[in-house]
Design an enzyme around this catalytic site. Structure first.
Site, PDB file in Angstrom:
ATOM      1  N   ASP A 140      22.673  -8.272 -24.931  1.00  0.00           N
ATOM      2  CA  ASP A 140      24.117  -8.475 -24.856  1.00  0.00           C
ATOM      3  C   ASP A 140      24.854  -7.343 -24.155  1.00  0.00           C
ATOM      4  O   ASP A 140      26.052  -7.418 -23.945  1.00  0.00           O
ATOM      5  CB  ASP A 140      24.696  -8.636 -26.269  1.00  0.00           C
ATOM      6  N   TYR A 170      23.354   2.329 -19.972  1.00  0.00           N
ATOM      7  CA  TYR A 170      22.186   3.024 -20.525  1.00  0.00           C
ATOM      8  C   TYR A 170      21.506   3.937 -19.504  1.00  0.00           C
ATOM      9  O   TYR A 170      20.701   4.790 -19.889  1.00  0.00           O
ATOM     10  CB  TYR A 170      21.160   2.016 -21.057  1.00  0.00           C
TER      11      TYR A 170
END
Length: 445
Positions: free
Chosen positions: A171, A268
Site C-alpha cells: 500500500d 523507502y
C-alpha cells in the site's frame, strides 16, 4: 447481479483488520459479501478485534455471516478470497529487528536491510502455510497478500509455490499517490494514470497523467524538490496528526528525489541512499516498533474494547486504511473482471526489458479474473538497474538461505545489502539475529 463473496482475513488479530472490515462494508454495493471469517493463531488477540467487529457487522450488515477461528479447516473452507496480513513474531520481534542492527551502527527497519531480512526469514514459512491451507480447503480461491516484507515473501512464493493463486501487494505507493493527488488538488489518486517500476519499497514513478493525458509530473516534481511528500495542508497547519517519524520520511523524499530528478521516488529509498542519516536520528531505545505499540496498538485495542463494553459500534472511531481500499479494488477486479489498472508485485517476464526475468518487480498491471497482466515498462536506466540488481540478489539469497537452511547464504545476503557496511558487521548482526529468532527461523548450518 454480482456474486456475493466469501472473505477470510488471515491475521484476524491485526490492528489493520477493523479498517479492512469497514472498507468492505463501505463497498458492499460494488463488492457484495455473504461471509467474513477471521483466522489467527493467537486466539486471545484475535478475539479482542473479532468481538468488536461482530458488533459492527451485526449493526451495519446483519446479513453477512461472521466467524473467527484458530482452526485452519474451519477458516479456509468455502472461501473466495484470503486477505492475508500476518506478522510472525508480532511487534515484539519487530522491535528486535530494529534494535539489533542499531547496536552496530546499521539502521534497523521493518522491511529494509537486516531488519527486513530477519522479518523475511520469519514470514516465509507463515505465508507458505496459509497458501497450503487455501489450496487444500478452497483450491479456487485467491490470496491477496500484503504480509511484509512483501519483496521477500513474493520471491518465496514465486520460487516455492510457483502455481499458487497468490498476488503480493503493497500500500505504500498508494499512500504516496494520495499525497500526490493532494499536491495537484485532485479529489482522488484514481484521477491519475501512472507508470512505475522497481522492486517493493524500491521503485520510481516515471510518468503521471490525468485522464485527459495531461502531464502532471512537473507540478509534483516542483513540490517534491522543495517539500518532499509533505502535503500543502500539512505545510500550512501548525498542528498535524501525522506521526513525527512519518513526517521525517515524507520530508526526506526531497533528498532522494535529488539523485534522479527525472523520476519520483518511493520513500523507502531513503534507507538505501541515506542510511547513515537514518542511524543518526534513530533512538536505539525507542524505535518505530515502540511507537506503534504505544500508539496504534493501544488505540485500536482500546477502541475495540470500548465498542464491546458499550455493546454498540454506532460511534466507532476506527477508520478504513489506504491499503484496505486497495485490497478491495484488487478483489473486485478478480471477482468481476474489471480490468482495473493497479501496481502489483509480479514476476518480471520481460516487463522490464533489460532486467532479470525471474525478479519479482512492482509495476502496473491490468487485473481481471485470470489475475494480473503486467504492462511493459521498457528498458530501465543504469542507475536504477544497478541498484535493483543488487537488491533483488539480496531477496533471492534470503529465500535460498531459508530453503536450504544455509548460514553462509544468509551471511552473503546481509553483506550484499546496501545498508550494511561490510561482511564483518553483517556477521555480527547475523549472529545476534539468529539468537533472537531461534523460535522462528529454520536452523542454519
Amino acid at each position: 447481479m454480482l456474486k456475493q463473496q466469501s472473505i477470510l482475513i488471515a491475521g484476524g488479530g491485526s490492528t489493520f483488520t477493523p479498517g479492512i472490515v469497514m472498507m468492505l462494508l463501505d463497498n458492499l454495493d460494488k463488492f457484495p459479501i455473504r461471509q467474513i471469517k477471521f483466522y489467527d493463531n493467537d486466539e486471545d488477540r484475535q478475539n479482542k478485534i473479532a468481538d468488536a467487529c461482530r458488533i459492527l457487522l451485526k449493526e451495519r450488515a446483519p446479513e453477512i455471516a461472521f466467524s473467527a477461528t484458530t482452526k485452519p479447516e474451519e477458516a479456509f473452507t468455502d472461501i473466495d478470497f484470503v486477505m492475508a496480513h500476518i506478522r510472525v513474531g508480532k511487534y515484539a520481534m519487530r522491535e528486535k529487528d530494529e534494535k539489533i542492527p542499531l547496536k552496530y551502527g546499521v539502521i534497523g527497519q521493518e522491511t529494509c536491510g537486516p531488519g527486513g531480512i530477519a522479518y523475511g526469514m520469519r514470514s516465509i514459512g507463515g505465508v507458505l502455510e496459509l497458501v497450503d491451507y487455501m489450496e487444500k480447503y478452497s483450491p479456487d480461491a485467491w490470496m491477496l497478500n500484503y504480509s511484509n516484507p512483501a519483496a521477500i515473501v513474493a520471491e518465496a512464493t514465486r520460487k516455492l509455490r510457483p502455481n499458487s493463486k497468490i498476488i503480493n501487494i503493497c500500500d505504500m505507493p498508494v499512500g504516496i499517490e494520495h499525497r500526490m493527488a493532494e499536491v495537484l488538488g485532485l479529489s482522488s489518486r484514481k484521477d491519475m494514470t501512472v507508470r512505475y517500476y522497481g522492486l517493493n519499497h524500491f521503485g520510481w514513478w516515471t510518468d503521471i497523467r490525468d485522464k485527459d493525458g495531461n502531464d502532471l509530473m512537473p507540478k509534483i516534481k516542483e513540490h517534491v524538490a522543495k517539500h518532499g511528500y509533505v502535503t500543502p495542508a500539512e505545510l500550512s497547519s501548525a498542528e498535524s496528526d501525522i506521526e513525527a517519524s512519518w513526517k521525517h520520511t515524507y520530508e526526506k523524499a526531497k533528498d532522494v528525489f535529488a539523485l534522479d530528478p527525472e523520476t519520483l521516488p518511493n520513500t523507502y529509498l531513503k534507507y538505501y541512499f541515506y542510511a547513515q542519516d537514518e542511524v543518526a536520528i534513530a533512538d536505539p531505545n525507542y524505535t518505530r516498533a515502540n511507537e506503534v505499540m504505544d500508539h496504534r496498538e493501544k488505540l485500536v485495542f482500546s477502541e475495540c474494547q470500548r465498542v464491546v463494553d458499550a455493546g454498540t459500534a454506532r460511534d466507532v472511531k476506527l477508520e478504513a486504511d489506504d491499503h484496505a481500499s486497495y485490497i478491495v479494488d484488487l478483489a473486485r477486479a478478480i471477482a468481476y473482471n474489471t480490468k482495473e489498472r493497479m501496481l502489483l508485485i509480479v514476476e518480471n517476464q520481460g516487463a522490464l526489458v533489460n532486467f532479470d526475468e525471474t525478479a519479482m518487480v512492482e509495476i502496473p498491471c491490468l487485473v481481471g479474473s485470470n489475475g494480473p497482466e503486467p504492462l511493459v515498462q521498457g528498458n530501465i536506466p543504469r542507475f536504477q538497474k544497478g541498484l535493483m540488481e543488487q537488491q533483488v540478489a539480496v531477496e533471492k539469497l534470503v529465500v535460498e538461505a531459508w530453503e536450504k537452511g544455509s548460514y553462509q547464504t544468509l551471511w552473503q545476503a546481509l553483506t550484499l545489502s546496501k545498508i550494511v557496511p561490510n561482511a564483518r558487521v553483517a556477521k555480527q548482526i547475523l549472529d545476534d539475529l539468529i539468537e533472537a529468532n531461534k523460535d522462528f527461523w529454520p536452523e542454519l548450518k
